[in-house]
Design an enzyme around this catalytic site. Structure first.
Site, PDB file in Angstrom:
ATOM      1  N   LEU A 131       0.647  -1.431   0.108  1.00  0.00           N
ATOM      2  CA  LEU A 131      -0.131   0.076   0.124  1.00  0.00           C
ATOM      3  C   LEU A 131       0.775   1.327  -0.132  1.00  0.00           C
ATOM      4  O   LEU A 131       0.386   2.281   0.161  1.00  0.00           O
ATOM      5  CB  LEU A 131      -1.045   0.087   1.338  1.00  0.00           C
ATOM      6  CG  LEU A 131      -2.044  -1.125   1.016  1.00  0.00           C
ATOM      7  CD1 LEU A 131      -2.767  -1.260   2.375  1.00  0.00           C
ATOM      8  CD2 LEU A 131      -2.932  -0.789   0.244  1.00  0.00           C
TER       9      LEU A 131
ATOM     10  N   THR B 267      11.484  -2.972   2.846  1.00  0.00           N
ATOM     11  CA  THR B 267      10.500  -3.921   3.205  1.00  0.00           C
ATOM     12  C   THR B 267      10.986  -5.435   3.154  1.00  0.00           C
ATOM     13  O   THR B 267      12.111  -5.759   2.761  1.00  0.00           O
ATOM     14  CB  THR B 267       8.993  -3.670   2.695  1.00  0.00           C
ATOM     15  OG1 THR B 267       8.136  -4.720   3.554  1.00  0.00           O
ATOM     16  CG2 THR B 267       8.717  -4.319   1.423  1.00  0.00           C
TER      17      THR B 267
ATOM     18  N   LYS C 154      15.299  -5.539   5.205  1.00  0.00           N
ATOM     19  CA  LYS C 154      15.482  -4.798   6.313  1.00  0.00           C
ATOM     20  C   LYS C 154      16.862  -4.538   7.005  1.00  0.00           C
ATOM     21  O   LYS C 154      17.334  -3.905   7.641  1.00  0.00           O
ATOM     22  CB  LYS C 154      14.137  -4.443   7.220  1.00  0.00           C
ATOM     23  CG  LYS C 154      12.891  -4.108   6.862  1.00  0.00           C
ATOM     24  CD  LYS C 154      12.065  -4.052   7.757  1.00  0.00           C
ATOM     25  CE  LYS C 154      10.503  -3.605   7.261  1.00  0.00           C
ATOM     26  NZ  LYS C 154       9.565  -3.478   8.210  1.00  0.00           N
TER      27      LYS C 154
ATOM     28  N   TYR D 116      -3.171  -5.208  10.253  1.00  0.00           N
ATOM     29  CA  TYR D 116      -4.093  -4.197   9.784  1.00  0.00           C
ATOM     30  C   TYR D 116      -4.931  -4.933   8.735  1.00  0.00           C
ATOM     31  O   TYR D 116      -6.059  -4.498   8.416  1.00  0.00           O
ATOM     32  CB  TYR D 116      -3.538  -3.079   9.036  1.00  0.00           C
ATOM     33  CG  TYR D 116      -2.616  -3.413   8.075  1.00  0.00           C
ATOM     34  CD1 TYR D 116      -1.193  -3.270   8.090  1.00  0.00           C
ATOM     35  CD2 TYR D 116      -3.382  -3.362   6.724  1.00  0.00           C
ATOM     36  CE1 TYR D 116      -0.297  -3.448   7.060  1.00  0.00           C
ATOM     37  CE2 TYR D 116      -2.313  -3.464   5.662  1.00  0.00           C
ATOM     38  CZ  TYR D 116      -1.017  -3.613   5.546  1.00  0.00           C
ATOM     39  OH  TYR D 116      -0.261  -3.958   4.547  1.00  0.00           O
TER      40      TYR D 116
HETATM   41  P1  NDP Z   1       8.806 -11.660  12.544  1.00  0.00           P
HETATM   42  O1  NDP Z   1       8.594 -12.824  11.838  1.00  0.00           O
HETATM   43  O2  NDP Z   1      10.092 -10.982  12.774  1.00  0.00           O
HETATM   44  O3  NDP Z   1       8.238 -12.223  14.137  1.00  0.00           O
HETATM   45  C1  NDP Z   1       6.967 -13.003  14.106  1.00  0.00           C
HETATM   46  C2  NDP Z   1       6.493 -12.943  15.618  1.00  0.00           C
HETATM   47  O4  NDP Z   1       5.329 -13.768  15.800  1.00  0.00           O
HETATM   48  C3  NDP Z   1       7.608 -13.692  16.489  1.00  0.00           C
HETATM   49  O5  NDP Z   1       7.519 -13.042  17.689  1.00  0.00           O
HETATM   50  C4  NDP Z   1       7.210 -15.039  16.436  1.00  0.00           C
HETATM   51  O6  NDP Z   1       7.763 -15.741  17.533  1.00  0.00           O
HETATM   52  C5  NDP Z   1       5.591 -14.978  16.616  1.00  0.00           C
HETATM   53  N1  NDP Z   1       4.926 -16.235  16.104  1.00  0.00           N
HETATM   54  C6  NDP Z   1       4.899 -16.871  14.731  1.00  0.00           C
HETATM   55  N2  NDP Z   1       4.139 -17.702  14.779  1.00  0.00           N
HETATM   56  C7  NDP Z   1       3.825 -17.826  16.097  1.00  0.00           C
HETATM   57  C8  NDP Z   1       3.121 -18.986  16.704  1.00  0.00           C
HETATM   58  N3  NDP Z   1       2.402 -19.872  16.020  1.00  0.00           N
HETATM   59  N4  NDP Z   1       2.787 -18.977  17.944  1.00  0.00           N
HETATM   60  C9  NDP Z   1       3.365 -17.796  18.845  1.00  0.00           C
HETATM   61  N5  NDP Z   1       4.217 -16.757  18.328  1.00  0.00           N
HETATM   62  C10 NDP Z   1       4.360 -16.944  16.854  1.00  0.00           C
HETATM   63  O7  NDP Z   1       7.644 -10.834  11.894  1.00  0.00           O
HETATM   64  P2  NDP Z   1       7.399  -9.143  12.219  1.00  0.00           P
HETATM   65  O8  NDP Z   1       7.861  -8.834  13.468  1.00  0.00           O
HETATM   66  O9  NDP Z   1       8.218  -8.359  11.045  1.00  0.00           O
HETATM   67  O10 NDP Z   1       5.842  -8.927  12.099  1.00  0.00           O
HETATM   68  C11 NDP Z   1       5.016  -9.146  12.947  1.00  0.00           C
HETATM   69  C12 NDP Z   1       3.525  -8.619  12.553  1.00  0.00           C
HETATM   70  O11 NDP Z   1       3.581  -7.179  12.769  1.00  0.00           O
HETATM   71  C13 NDP Z   1       3.285  -9.190  11.166  1.00  0.00           C
HETATM   72  O12 NDP Z   1       1.687  -9.598  11.149  1.00  0.00           O
HETATM   73  C14 NDP Z   1       3.213  -7.780  10.315  1.00  0.00           C
HETATM   74  O13 NDP Z   1       2.025  -7.673   9.392  1.00  0.00           O
HETATM   75  C15 NDP Z   1       3.075  -6.724  11.495  1.00  0.00           C
HETATM   76  N6  NDP Z   1       3.641  -5.397  11.269  1.00  0.00           N
HETATM   77  C16 NDP Z   1       2.981  -4.397  10.977  1.00  0.00           C
HETATM   78  C17 NDP Z   1       3.469  -2.948  10.718  1.00  0.00           C
HETATM   79  C18 NDP Z   1       2.620  -1.919  10.518  1.00  0.00           C
HETATM   80  O14 NDP Z   1       3.052  -0.953  10.179  1.00  0.00           O
HETATM   81  N7  NDP Z   1       1.248  -2.133  10.832  1.00  0.00           N
HETATM   82  C19 NDP Z   1       4.893  -2.941  10.634  1.00  0.00           C
HETATM   83  C20 NDP Z   1       5.612  -4.196  10.562  1.00  0.00           C
HETATM   84  C21 NDP Z   1       5.000  -5.400  10.924  1.00  0.00           C
HETATM   85  P3  NDP Z   1       9.103 -16.759  17.660  1.00  0.00           P
HETATM   86  O15 NDP Z   1      10.183 -15.720  17.808  1.00  0.00           O
HETATM   87  O16 NDP Z   1       8.889 -17.606  18.763  1.00  0.00           O
HETATM   88  O17 NDP Z   1       8.931 -17.242  16.265  1.00  0.00           O
END
Ligand code: NDP
Length: 296
Positions: free
Chosen positions: A29, A75, A79, A237
């Site tokens: 977006l 993105t 990053k 979102y």
């Molecule tokens: P990452 O892949 O870096 O981190 C994912 C996180 O989710 C980790 O903490 C991971 O835990 C956890 N997770 C994944 N699967 C599971 C599960 N089955 N059970 C429990 N925990 C789980 O992703 P990002 O940090 O980059 O993104 C996270 C979210 O934030 C996404 O949905 C993304 O769309 C959103 N986001 C939104 C933004 C915005 O501007 N609104 C900006 C950036 C991200 P573990 O470490 O144990 O794997």
């Protein structure tokens, strides 16, 4: 520049160009955010998205510099890789360990992280200030790092970082405690939320659980947890109302999704590139355009 009033695109030899690099970029977006901003701010600027393969980010950024590109967004999955291509990295972006915005300088592009400012402005727009708050962060990935460093930067009273892989929560808590100079963060395994003492807190949902199309899941599903959430912010979102948000509302708290964070991280980048400031009225126009595109 895209003219919103009569749907005309006017590009000539003076038009400035900004781009997003990522892989894939088809769903993004960001062009909508920046081309709308250019139109309402009256800047002669266009913004496009380019898919770049992993391992080729440095060449892409060097090429962008030689082509005179004004600024870039970065993105997933670039990053971290992009940091090798820069003449410098802003302090807080270096601490977070991720760069999503490149600003042109005389010596190359400098890297920033505007997710942290996007999150802050989104929270402030909902009436939530981090200073002095107890904050519970769910997750310890890239987005959670921006949440945790915002808490350190803005002096939250207490921060709990809960993650499935507790070693990542521990590493993040240590990094933020070192950055803040005081012991603000406590790491916990995801299922140990009952050990949080406070009766009321702000919760930042920064895991990927609940993301479309898996919309019926929340990372914690115990209603007792949500009775203590005064305000819940889901960084996801899509959908507009996540399972996490429904649980927060069910527990009597207020909540918001991550669309405003997405918008404000873009606005923060746009402001840096154009040495300008985007006011609330302009942000409101961008938000309505963005909402229509995200949920149509
Ligand atoms: P990452 O892949 O870096 O981190 C994912 C996180 O989710 C980790 O903490 C991971 O835990 C956890 N997770 C994944 N699967 C599971 C599960 N089955 N059970 C429990 N925990 C789980 O992703 P990002 O940090 O980059 O993104 C996270 C979210 O934030 C996404 O949905 C993304 O769309 C959103 N986001 C939104 C933004 C915005 O501007 N609104 C900006 C950036 C991200 P573990 O470490 O144990 O794997």
């Amino acid at each position: 520049m895209f003219d919103l009033t009569d749907n005309k695109v006017m590009i000539d030899g003076n038009t400035k160009v900004c781009i997003l690099i990522g892989n894939p970029v088809g769903h993004t977006l960001s062009p909508l955010i920046h081309n709308t901003l250019a139109s309402i701010c009256g800047h002669d600027l266009v913004y496009a998205a380019c898919s770049v393969n992993p391992g080729k980010v440095k060449r892409a950024v060097e090429g962008a510099y030689e082509l005179g590109i004004l600024g870039l967004n970065v993105t997933v999955p670039h990053k971290i890789e992009v940091m090798d291509a820069l003449c410098g990295v802003d302090d807080i972006a270096g601490q977070i360990g991720a760069v999503n915005t490149l600003v042109r300088t005389d010596h190359g592009f400098k890297g920033y992280n505007t997710d942290i400012y996007g999150l802050e402005r989104a929270l402030l727009s909902e009436g939530v200030s981090i200073e002095g708050e107890t904050v519970v962060i769910l997750g310890a990935g890239g987005a959670a790092r921006a949440c945790a460093f915002l808490c350190g930067l803005r002096k939250a009273a207490k921060v709990y970082i809960l993650n499935r892989s507790v070693d990542k929560a521990e590493e993040l808590a240590t990094a933020v405690n070192n950055y803040s100079g005081y012991s603000i963060c406590t790491p916990l395994p995801l299922d140990k939320y009952e050990s949080i003492n406070e009766e009321s807190f702000v919760a930042l949902q920064a895991t990927s659980i609940g993301l479309y199309p898996d919309v019926n899941r929340a990372v914690i599903e115990d209603e007792a947890f949500y009775k203590r959430v005064r305000f819940g912010f889901d960084l996801i979102y899509k959908p507009a109302e996540t399972a996490f948000m429904k649980l927060v509302r069910g527990g009597g708290g207020e909540c918001a999704c991550g669309l405003k964070m997405l918008m404000y991280q873009g606005i923060a980048a746009y402001e840096m590139w154009n040495d300008t400031s985007v006011d609330d009225k302009q942000a409101g126009i961008v938000y309505s355009v963005l909402t229509e595109a995200a949920y149509r």
